[in-house]
Design an enzyme around this catalytic site. Structure first.
Site: not given
Ligand SMILES: NC(=O)C1=CN([C@@H]2O[C@H](COP(=O)(O)OP(=O)(O)OC[C@H]3O[C@@H](n4cnc5c(N)ncnc54)[C@H](OP(=O)(O)O)[C@@H]3O)[C@@H](O)[C@H]2O)C=CC1
Ligand SMILES: CC(=O)C(=O)O
Ligand SMILES: [Mg+2]
Length: 639
Positions: A330-331, A495, A353-354, A240, A258, A187
């Site tokens: 997912e993603d 991540n 999941d996200d 993503r 997953k 993972y």
């Molecule tokens: N720990 C966990 O269980 C999980 C972790 N994650 C992680 O979270 C991260 C984001 O995932 P997700 O939300 O799906 O992605 P998205 O693409 O949906 O969202 C990313 C967000 O980050 C913003 N962003 C990008 N660069 C910057 C910056 N330099 N400064 C400020 N904001 C910024 C984007 O802005 P804008 O909208 O303006 O483009 C957007 O709003 C990934 O790394 C993923 O691996 C996700 C799911 C679960």
């Molecule tokens: C953990 C997870 O689902 C992610 O980073 O997208």
């Molecule tokens: Mg994910």
């Protein structure tokens, strides 16, 4: 001698099957498989047909423990890998007995040197294995030593995948027994690197690939998958992948990983899990220019072309596996993820999941953290870096929980939750139009462009990173959090490790040991001024396996936000005093199967309460029931 019989079938009800063999009532003495292999493929096996055919129940969980309450007991099932088949009129499904070389090459049934003398005789294995016999426990010891000899995580990953393809039960036993050590391999973070190099490292395909080339034929593609009784699908379109961006078809590592967790952590049997990658192209120039890229070499389909393919997929899944198959998105990139969830949440059992799993796990961590920092959720102020799926998903679930606790209006509660995206703090006065999922978070405030300024002006008690951008929680940001709060809660959720907003070491060092920290990918403990700080892992892996099990075992047909809240509460309850003493706001993964059973029970209970569960009567003790439904990887005896 090999013989083959074309099964008749009893109609396209989704419930048809090969009588005794496919249902929970299988009798016989061999590793039965329902397969469509042609007789000539089955070099050493005999192919038998059991008659008469009878309709079997497509039970919500067909697990593989004996006397399992869901399969209704019955005679001891030799392999437990029940197969419900469908539409036999289309595919020449037959039932075969794998033996000899075929048996050794079948990862579902292979036991390697653990085959007993009796089994070697009964199944034509004599001479195909060296003479020694070793138990599964010894195999586990040997395998963990084998894995540990590799220093490079990606090598460990390929060794694990290799094992999964050779001996599935050994793979799961190893993973379950060494979960803390192996989770970072199968993972995050290693799976991220594996996806980046997916084309290079894999010799054998895993999962199902559905590309634009298959438009109009998705039903047919689903039928090519060898397992018929699917209960969980994890699907990605690879746009993503973690915080690594668009990896196109190579995102397959994520659904595969997953689903391994669905089995290892949640006890869903492997044959009920289907990893799928939908290949609609990629906008990743590097991949497009790579002659070894495994996916479609075209730019991503969008608009109607994209939505038509997804719709065909969603329709075909329901047609093939019925209404109760869980589809986990997912993603996907956020410009599709929210819309897909919205579009299909009322017609399919879908879960993102996200957005949803992450929200549930983080809410659990925050509820647990209150024991360390005091107060109620409503007393806290939240600031997010990142306003996409994870950020707005978490924000909304926090608001929902506070609203349930206080009876307050959501709009008011949201005002205590602030998000920063790539353009700065999300505020009402922002000129550019906001994506719909950001709009509820646009509050009255003057524009702020930097995170540090946002921290200083909003004065959050909780800082959550969901930006996918590493190193964005700088020393100044963490110091500002520490100067504002006695115990700042800092969650760096992005991540893999390279994208984490800060490391555990940085969080503890810069906050002078005051931070309550957790991260999406694991970090090792850190010693500061004689005290060892153990960072928690705030990852949706705590939630989705138990959540999914809860849905499946109760026959739940739709995901409701209250189920996410139930999962959250169930996880928070599992954090012990001993965990708190170490500063942990999540329990360790070592107990994850118990935790998953607890989550499953709470989710199922809520589903029954809401009238969403269809498995009747409701089991009296849902937690025991959940445990009894869980797949265990111990070898079966082949008679
Ligand atoms: N720990 C966990 O269980 C999980 C972790 N994650 C992680 O979270 C991260 C984001 O995932 P997700 O939300 O799906 O992605 P998205 O693409 O949906 O969202 C990313 C967000 O980050 C913003 N962003 C990008 N660069 C910057 C910056 N330099 N400064 C400020 N904001 C910024 C984007 O802005 P804008 O909208 O303006 O483009 C957007 O709003 C990934 O790394 C993923 O691996 C996700 C799911 C679960
Ligand atoms: C953990 C997870 O689902 C992610 O980073 O997208
Ligand atoms: Mg994910």
């Amino acid at each position: 001698m090999i013989s083959s019989t074309r099964c008749n079938f009893l109609g396209n009800s989704g419930l048809g099957g090969c009588g005794n063999v496919c249902g929970g009532q299988r009798r016989g003495s061999g590793p039965w498989r329902v397969s469509c292999m042609s007789p000539s493929n089955d070099r050493n096996g005999s192919v038998v047909m059991e008659t008469p055919l009878k309709e079997i129940k497509n039970e919500p969980v067909v697990e593989d423990v004996d006397n399992n309450p869901i399969s209704g007991g019955g005679p001891r099932d030799v392999y437990g890998e029940d197969k419900a088949t469908e539409d036999h009129s289309v595919t020449p499904w037959s039932v075969s007995v794998a033996s000899g070389y075929t048996l050794l090459r079948d990862p579902h049934f292979n036991k390697g040197l653990a085959f007993t003398e009796k089994e070697r005789d009964a199944h034509y294995l004599r001479g195909l294995l060296p003479p020694t016999t070793i138990p599964q426990e010894t195999q586990v010891k040997k395998m963990i030593q084998h894995i540990r000899q590799y220093q490079v995580p990606l090598q460990r990953y390929t060794a694990m995948m290799d094992l999964q393809e050779r001996n599935e039960r050994l793979f799961y036993k190893l993973l379950i027994e060494h979960v803390e050590e192996l989770l970072p391999i199968v993972y995050t973070p290693t799976v991220g690197e594996a996806c980046q190099k997916y084309g290079d490292i894999f010799m054998r395909p895993q999962g199902l690939y559905i590309s634009l080339n298959e438009k109009g034929r998705i039903l047919e593609v689903l039928r090519n998958w060898p397992e018929k009784n699917i209960q969980v699908i994890v699907v990605t379109d690879g746009e993503r992948i973690l915080g690594l961006g668009d990896l196109g078809c190579q995102g397959m590592g994520i659904p595969v990983g997953k689903l391994s967790l669905y089995t290892a952590l949640g006890g869903v049997r492997p044959s009920a899990c289907l990893p799928i990658t939908i290949d609609v192209g990629t906008n990743n120039e590097k991949l497009l220019n790579d002659e070894l890229y495994i996916g479609l070499k075209r730019r991503r389909a969008t608009g109607q072309e994209y939505s038509e393919l997804i719709h065909e997929f969603m329709t075909a899944v329901k047609q093939t596996y019925g209404e109760k198959v869980l589809i986990q998105f997912e993603d996907f990139a956020n410009h599709n993820a929210f819309d897909l969830l919205e579009k299909y949440r009322s017609t399919h059992l879908v879960f993102n999941d996200d957005i949803q799993g992450t929200a549930s796990v983080v809410l659990a961590g925050l509820v647990a953290a209150l024991k360390l920092v005091g107060g109620n959720l409503a007393d806290h102020r939240f600031l997010f870096l990142g306003a996409g799926e994870a950020g707005t998903g978490i924000a909304e679930l926090i608001a929902l929980e506070i609203s349930k606790q206080t009876n307050g209006p959501l709009e008011e509660i949201r005002k205590n939750i602030w998000l920063v995206d790539s353009k700065g703090l999300i505020v009402k006065s922002r000129k550019e139009s906001l994506q719909h999922f950001k709009k509820p978070w646009a509050h009255e405030h003057e524009p702020v462009t930097s995170l540090l300024d946002a921290v200083n002006q909003i004065k959050p008690t909780v800082l959550i990173g969901t930006s996918g951008q590493g190193k964005t929680f700088t020393k100044e940001v963490v110091e500002a959090m520490a100067s504002l709060n006695e115990k700042p809660i800092i969650l760096a959720l992005s991540n893999p490790t390279s994208q984490s907003e800060c490391t555990a070491e940085e969080a503890y060092l810069w906050s002078r040991g005051s931070a309550i920290f957790a991260s999406g990918s694991p970090f090792p403990p850190f010693e500061y001024k004689g005290k060892v700080f153990v960072p928690g892992q705030s990852n949706n892996a705590y939630i989705f396996p138990g959540f999914g099990l809860g849905l499946i075992m109760s026959g739940t047909i739709r995901v409701h936000d209250d189920l996410l809240l139930a999962a959250s509460e169930a996880l928070a309850e599992q954090v012990t005093e001993e965990n708190f003493e170490k500063g942990l706001i999540f329990p360790p993964f070592t107990n994850i199967r118990k935790i998953s059973a607890h989550i499953a029970a709470k989710v199922a209970a809520k589903a029954y309460e809401l009238g969403l569960a269809t498995r009747l009567p409701q089991p009296k003790d849902l937690e025991k029931f959940a445990e009894s439904c869980m797949y265990t990887p111990a070898y079966r005896t082949y008679r």
